[in-house]
Design a protein around this motif. Structure first.
Motif, short mmCIF file in Angstrom:
data_model
loop_
_atom_site.label_atom_id
_atom_site.label_comp_id
_atom_site.label_asym_id
_atom_site.label_seq_id
_atom_site.Cartn_x
_atom_site.Cartn_y
_atom_site.Cartn_z
N SER A 137 0.81 -1.21 0.00
CA SER A 137 0.00 0.00 0.00
C SER A 137 0.85 1.27 0.00
CB SER A 137 -0.94 0.00 1.21
OG SER A 137 -0.20 -0.04 2.40
N GLU A 138 2.15 1.15 0.11
CA GLU A 138 3.04 2.31 0.18
C GLU A 138 3.25 2.96 -1.19
OE1 GLU A 138 4.43 -0.67 1.80
OE2 GLU A 138 3.33 0.01 3.56
N GLU A 139 3.49 4.27 -1.12
CA GLU A 139 3.94 5.06 -2.27
C GLU A 139 3.00 5.03 -3.48
OE1 GLU A 139 8.07 4.35 -3.16
OE2 GLU A 139 8.58 4.28 -1.04
N GLU A 164 -12.29 2.72 -0.99
CA GLU A 164 -10.95 3.13 -1.38
C GLU A 164 -10.20 1.90 -1.89
OE1 GLU A 164 -7.12 5.39 0.56
OE2 GLU A 164 -9.03 5.47 1.60
N VAL A 165 -9.32 2.13 -2.86
CA VAL A 165 -8.60 1.04 -3.49
C VAL A 165 -7.19 1.48 -3.83
CG1 VAL A 165 -9.37 1.63 -5.83
CG2 VAL A 165 -8.83 -0.72 -5.32
N ILE A 166 -6.27 0.53 -3.82
CA ILE A 166 -4.92 0.74 -4.34
C ILE A 166 -4.72 -0.28 -5.44
CG2 ILE A 166 -2.44 0.67 -3.82
CD1 ILE A 166 -3.20 1.48 -0.93
N ILE A 167 -4.29 0.20 -6.60
CA ILE A 167 -4.08 -0.69 -7.74
C ILE A 167 -2.66 -0.50 -8.26
CG2 ILE A 167 -6.50 -0.79 -8.42
CD1 ILE A 167 -5.96 1.36 -10.49
N LYS A 185 1.27 2.85 -9.55
CA LYS A 185 0.53 2.41 -8.36
C LYS A 185 -0.33 3.60 -7.97
CE LYS A 185 2.58 0.22 -4.98
NZ LYS A 185 3.32 -0.09 -3.73
N VAL A 186 -1.63 3.38 -7.89
CA VAL A 186 -2.58 4.48 -7.69
C VAL A 186 -3.51 4.17 -6.53
CG1 VAL A 186 -4.45 5.81 -8.77
CG2 VAL A 186 -2.52 5.02 -10.16
N ARG A 187 -3.82 5.20 -5.75
CA ARG A 187 -4.79 5.11 -4.66
C ARG A 187 -5.96 5.99 -5.03
NH1 ARG A 187 -3.09 4.43 1.16
NH2 ARG A 187 -5.05 4.15 2.21
#
Length: 143
Positions: free
Chosen positions: A29-31, A95-98, A50-52
């Motif tokens: 989940s970082e950066e 919320e999502v991180i991809i 990497k997108v949040r």
């Protein structure tokens, strides 16, 4: 007694860790970039990101794609690498991180029509302009 107080203070002041449900390959989940920052960097050349962000919509047929909310009104469609995994259909607004590869492109009309149909929308020619993101891994924030 002094150590017990220090431990209690440390626990009380610590930030709770976010919990995510993973899908696809393992990612961290970082950066992660914000959706806004991502939109300023994505181009017609395929690039890893990497997108949040926040999920706007999920395919209600199988969970085989999702879109990300953004203030710019860009069509950011996320599919999953090699059609190898899906996400739950009931996660809109989460919320999502991809992490994966993305690029700007113009979709074929039949593909854009298919996406509109899956999303329960009427086709519009502007739907062909899209940012395609092929995620290798997804983290969905648990509520």
């Amino acid at each position: 007694m002094r150590y017990l107080i220090l431990i209690l203070v440390a626990v009380a002041c610590s930030t709770p860790t976010e919990k995510f449900a993973p899908y696809g390959e393992e990612i961290s989940s970082e950066e992660a970039l914000s959706t806004t920052a991502f939109l300023t960097e994505v181009s017609e050349e395929e690039t890893t990101f990497k997108v949040r962000g926040t999920i706007e919509e999920v395919c209600q047929m199988k969970g085989c794609w999702m879109t990300l909310k953004n203030e710019q009104g860009a069509n950011v469609r996320v599919t999953f690498k090699d059609y190898g995994f899906f996400v739950p259909k009931d996660i809109s607004g989460r919320e999502v991180i991809i992490e994966g590869v993305a690029m700007q492109e113009v979709l074929e009309e039949d593909v854009a029509r298919h996406y509109a149909e899956d999303g329960g929308k009427e086709y519009d020619e502007s739907m062909r302009n899209s940012i395609t993101f092929v995620a290798r891994g997804v983290l969905v924030k648990e509520s």
